[in-house]
Write an enzyme that holds these catalytic residues in place. Structure first.
Site: not given
Ligand code: MRU
Length: 352
Positions: A49, A94, A242, A252-253
């Protein structure tokens, strides 16, 4: 000496090996992927991920697809048609992180110049490109770190969210790369890692990475952020992204937007560290971003145990969008963009 950072993914002898991040921090175990379908399943299940890491994995998924098709004797337009289908499937694993499409488009661009090549030659060419991308990702992250390091004051107390570290990339990380660069420059830092419900990337992954390198880290619940900022315990917030739209809005998350609003309220800088491959100029703003909705069972359970009454409904958006106006600066491999907006991003993307 600090232990070697964990390798997120590597290619060996015709297979892609992915560190199974679902098992961290308890178990360090690699999943071997021998086909594009296995890579798709691993991305979807979040064995791997983080935006850059899923893009790189998908690129190797294309290599595996090409190797299989070549072994079946395919070449020419038939092979390219099937590879386009594999790319479309991988892209759908995704939806939010644009790095996935970015990596696949780069692989597809390679195919455009492959008209006269045999299946085996195409597979070899794609393998070379995927290896190059893996290598480049680490140097991009190091450059993000170099550009971001001056923004971290000595003695800074830093809040981060999710995991934008070595585990989300080929190595070094974006947000954690900036923190690593500050530490390498001799600065003392302290990191608050938000646990990041529902899948706990902050607790399981960010805390693990920082502990292994002896960078001081304290784990906090996501709901602790307002208290921490109000009590003067946070000097800056830094996260990854993202997808960043043309106007600077950044996905982002889930929970990142909350942190950005809180940071603004408390006069604390809010930084995003991301490679230019996360910038999607085809989107005017954050409104058009597809936010992945994951299974509600991730919310109603914790590490496999039910934590809510059977049958209760739950909502599980995996990302949120932080409007550009809340972002103090975007830290990229090409430099730092203060108050990112349409003109600045267009100029940044025009630079090589
Ligand atoms: O759901 P995930 O764990 O893939 O989410 C990851 C994030 O939100 C990260 O902050 C983002 O991908 C940047 S990683 C350099």
């Amino acid at each position: 000496m600090a232990p070697e950072p964990l390798r997120t993914l590597y290619w060996d002898n015709g297979s892609l090996f992915l560190l199974d991040q679902r098992l961290l921090p308890g178990q360090i175990s690699y999943l071997e992927c021998r086909s594009a379908a296995e890579v798709f399943a691993a991305i979807r299940a979040m064995v791997v991920r983080g935006a850059p890491a899923i893009g790189l994995s998908a690129a190797f998924g294309m290599v595996l697809g090409a190797r299989h098709l070549a072994a079946e004797g395919l070449s020419g337009p038939a092979l390219r048609q099937q590879l386009a289908e594999i790319a479309a499937r991988l892209r759908s694993a995704r939806p939010t992180a644009v790095n996935l499409s970015w990596a696949l488009e780069r692989m597809e661009r390679k195919l455009e110049g492959a008209a006269g090549l045999s299946g085996a030659e195409i597979a070899a060419m794609l393998e070379e490109e995927a290896r190059l991308m893996l290598h480049e990702d680490i140097s991009i992250n190091r450059r993000i770190g170099e550009h971001g390091e001056p923004l971290i004051p000595d003695g800074a107390s830093i809040l981060t969210h999710c995991n934008a570290g070595a585990l989300a990339t080929a190595g070094y990380g974006t947000a954690l790369g900036v923190i690593r660069a500050a530490v390498a420059a001799g600065k003392r830092v302290h990191v608050f890692a938000g646990e990041t419900r529902p899948l706990l990337q902050g607790a399981r992954l960010t805390a693990l990475e920082l502990r292994r390198e002896k960078i001081p880290v304290t784990l906090v619940t996501d709901s602790c952020a307002g208290y921490l900022m109000a009590s003067g315990k946070v000097d800056l917030v830094i996260t990854g992204a993202d997808r960043i739209a043309a106007n600077g809005d950044a996905a982002n998350k889930i929970g990142t937007y909350t942190l950005a609003v809180l940071a603004r309220q408390h006069g604390i800088p809010f930084y995003i560290a991301a490679p230019c491959s996360t910038i999607d100029l085809s989107l005017e703003d954050g409104q058009g971003m597809v936010i992945e909705e994951r299974d509600p069972s991730e919310v109603t359970t914790l590490m496999g145990q039910p934590i809510a009454p059977a049958g209760v409904g739950a909502l599980n958006p995996a990302f949120d969008v932080t409007p550009a106006e809340f972002i103090t600066a975007l830290i990229t491999e090409r430099g730092v963009l203060y108050r990112p907006g349409r003109a600045g991003l267009a100029e940044l993307m025009g630079k090589e």
